[in-house]
Design an enzyme around this catalytic site. Structure first.
Site, PDB file in Angstrom:
ATOM      1  N   GLU A   1      53.711  27.042  42.441  1.00  0.00           N
ATOM      2  CA  GLU A   1      53.151  28.226  42.993  1.00  0.00           C
ATOM      3  C   GLU A   1      53.640  28.819  44.385  1.00  0.00           C
ATOM      4  O   GLU A   1      53.983  29.760  44.404  1.00  0.00           O
ATOM      5  CB  GLU A   1      51.527  27.965  43.322  1.00  0.00           C
ATOM      6  CG  GLU A   1      50.808  28.722  44.160  1.00  0.00           C
ATOM      7  CD  GLU A   1      50.708  30.377  43.546  1.00  0.00           C
ATOM      8  OE1 GLU A   1      51.103  30.435  42.301  1.00  0.00           O
ATOM      9  OE2 GLU A   1      50.260  31.150  44.120  1.00  0.00           O
TER      10      GLU A   1
ATOM     11  N   LYS B   1      49.127  44.898  41.036  1.00  0.00           N
ATOM     12  CA  LYS B   1      48.085  43.871  41.306  1.00  0.00           C
ATOM     13  C   LYS B   1      47.466  43.401  40.160  1.00  0.00           C
ATOM     14  O   LYS B   1      47.225  42.218  39.864  1.00  0.00           O
ATOM     15  CB  LYS B   1      47.354  44.264  42.185  1.00  0.00           C
ATOM     16  CG  LYS B   1      46.165  43.418  42.630  1.00  0.00           C
ATOM     17  CD  LYS B   1      46.721  42.271  43.404  1.00  0.00           C
ATOM     18  CE  LYS B   1      45.621  41.290  43.729  1.00  0.00           C
ATOM     19  NZ  LYS B   1      46.338  40.093  43.913  1.00  0.00           N
TER      20      LYS B   1
END
Ligand code: F6R
Length: 614
Positions: free
Chosen positions: A485, A609
């Site tokens: 991540e 997004k």
């Protein structure tokens, strides 16, 4: 995130002011909007699903009056899908109290049940609708609004910012809050309430920040703030010096940083949605996964993309290790095209912030068609995945505006922790006593996130001092997924080449890349693996890499001597949850690297997004 605006003034322009305030809150994301206006003949309420323009058109069409006092709301669906009915404001039974609400009432089901037994009826599926009902119940007794509000909030568990109007008090507005922000704006012969400063900034720069359990009483000339017992309290006036753009970001330079700082609050919301004070098991009945269902399963898949995929990796690791259930994780774009083995004995867990990602949605549909049950871990209520999944576990991160996912990921991890405990308890792998202890650790997480955020300046300094050619994130166990991540975030917003590796894999190839100019970020939070990871870090250090350790405070510092050029020390605790904590510095590293390079942090190039196309 929901938005609140309230206005009371001497001039007949309340509905215009409210619509203007709501427009200023649009940037926060919403799915419906509504307005309540005090009139001599009672309170008028109008609300519509969709964009604010729908409400504006509707008001124009019906000739909605201007009025002197009113409240407005933009809703981001939590309980109940986006719809006219679920939009705020909500009424009490006899239309004598109207409320707009931000936050989540955790015990609303129980309160709703009590009210139903009393003969109340409800129109919406929201948790909010119980609030005016309860306030009205108390108000009927002695017509004392402060006492009614105070008694009502003493019954409610959860978070709230409230704007309240009483039909027989058209010259007053009321506000109350706990764990959800609310400001009161001071004007000349007019006053305001707002969930966010931008809503009032073009009219006033002087505000009170209400504190938990404050109740504010506003009329055109004055503002009184009282505590729960009804005693006046004084709050300092805060003069806002930010411009509108900064105010939208809550005073932060970017949405991403604002969202990083929202994490203690939103992680608490996710946890609170499933934890009860007096019950030593997570509240999961709505997920449809009983012991029989679990025992009958042949396999579990977790399917997601990007950051949500990393949350799934953590989930898989925990479910296998703690609940002893074998789980396969796959990126949705691969899963959907490889003809995986899916049948009615398969549980597919799809993870998605937006609930709209095309590949994840396709995986969901394919799984349902093959007979599997699908559980969605989703942030956006009313999204396609939330509507099509058989069961939904909502993460309560609120709208994420920055393209790079931060707070939604932390909430996904919180969801994974709760799901793991649920599965483990159903399978007899975790006792209520063990869960009790785990619950204590979970409840302590937001404070620990806060402690890490307090190190922001030091983390920024570390970033300012490095200028790497490329970056490796390495760790073992959960720390490996944390590194994945961290690496994605750095690529996304700082456009810096980075890779995440299981620390033990370095010597199988990537170590050939290590040279001066390489930054290796070692994540060291898993007690049983500390020495192994540190040995790997020694290997890269010997080959000229610069080493930054993100380690828990229980790692013996002497082990890092001579290895780590820099270290970020995070609070120790339950091994499962350090995966969330260790990612917080990584978010800040990516953020400050992007700022240093002068990139558009909130809207990185080439990215959207919500990826609604393949
Ligand atoms: C990374 C990021 C993306 C998303 C991915 C999945 O910061 O935001 O990698 O995680 O596009 O999106 P959702 O979770 O909306 O399905």
């Amino acid at each position: 995130m929901c938005g609140i605006i309230g206005y009371i003034g001497r001039e007949e322009k309340a509905s215009d002011m409210i619509m203007e305030g709501l427009a200023k809150l649009e940037y926060r994301g919403y799915d419906s909007a509504g307005i309540a206006l005090a009139t001599p003949s009672g309170i008028l309420v109008e609300k519509t699903k969709g964009k604010l323009v729908n409400l504006a058109d509707h008001l124009a069409q019906i000739g909605f009056p201007k009025g002197y006092a009113g409240i407005g709301h933009t809703r981001w669906a939590t309980h109940g899908e986006p719809s006219d009915i679920n939009a705020h404001p909500h009424w009490s039974q006899n239309h004598d109290v109207v409320v707009v609400h931000n936050g989540i009432i955790e015990n609303y089901m129980q309160l709703r049940q009590e009210l139903l037994q009393n003969g109340d009826t409800f129109l919406s599926e929201t948790d909010t609708e119980i609030i005016p009902h309860i306030i009205a119940q108390y108000y009927e007794k002695d017509r004392d609004p402060v006492r009614a509000i105070s008694q009502a909030i003493s019954r409610m568990r959860g978070s709230y910012a409230l704007g309240i109007m009483f039909a027989d008090r058209p010259g007053e507005l009321y506000a109350a809050r706990k764990d959800s922000p609310l400001v009161v704006g001071l004007g000349r012969h007019e006053n305001y309430i707002a969930s966010d400063i931008p809503a009032v900034l073009s009219h006033t720069r002087d505000v009170y920040f209400l504190e938990d359990y404050d109740i504010a009483i506003l009329d055109t000339e004055q503002i009184r703030i009282v505590d729960r017992a009804g005693h006046s309290v004084s709050r300092d006036v805060f003069h806002v010096t930010w411009d509108v753009a900064a105010a939208e970001k809550g005073g932060f330079p970017h949405f991403m940083l604002k969202e990083i700082h929202e994490q203690p609050h939103v992680v608490r919301e996710t946890l609170n949605s499933r934890l009860l004070d007096d019950v030593d098991a997570p509240k999961m009945e709505d997920l449809g996964i009983s012991k029989e269902v679990l025992d009958g399963l042949k396999r579990i898949y977790m399917v997601a993309c990007g950051t949500s995929y990393h949350a799934a990796m953590v989930g898989k690791y925990l479910i296998e290790r703690v609940a002893r259930l074998s789980t396969i994780v796959e990126t949705a774009s691969e899963f959907r095209y490889r003809d995986p083995i899916i049948d009615e004995k398969t549980l597919v867990i799809v993870v998605s912030q937006s609930g709209e990602t095309a590949d994840t949605l396709a995986a969901l549909r394919m799984s349902k068609q093959a007979g599997a049950k699908v559980l969605g871990i989703v942030n956006v209520v009313g999204s396609s995945i939330s509507r099509e999944a058989d069961y939904v576990f909502y993460t309560w991160a609120g709208p994420e505006i920055a393209v790079a996912s931060t707070k939604a990921y932390s909430c996904q991890l919180a969801a994974m922790y709760l799901l793991t405990a649920h599965f483990a308890m159903l399978r007899g792998k975790m006792t209520p006593e063990e869960f009790h202890e785990l619950k204590g650790d979970l409840i302590g997480l937001p404070a620990k996130i806060g402690e890490i955020l307090n190190q922001e300046e030091e983390i920024k300094k570390i970033v300012d001092a490095v200028d790497p050619l490329n970056v490796f994130y390495v760790g073992r166990g959960l720390d490996y997924y944390t590194g994945m991540e961290g690496s994605l975030k750095l690529k996304e917003i700082a456009y810096l080449h980075s890779e995440a590796y299981a620390a033990g894999e370095l010597k199988h190839g990537p170590i050939a890349m290590i040279e001066p100019g390489t930054l290796v970020i070692g994540i060291v939070t898993q007690k049983s693996l500390v020495e192994k990871t540190i040995s790997n870090l020694k290997e890269v250090k010997a080959r000229g890499a610069q080493v930054l350790c993100i380690a828990t405070e229980d790692v013996d510092p002497s082990l890092m001597d001579g290895v780590a050029d820099e270290r970020i020390i995070i609070p120790a605790g339950n091994w499962m949850f350090t995966s969330l904590l260790a990612n917080i510095p990584q978010q800040l590293i990516a953020y400050y690297m992007s700022v240093k390079k002068g990139y558009d942090v909130d809207k990185p190039r080439n990215l959207a997004k919500s990826v609604t196309v393949e």
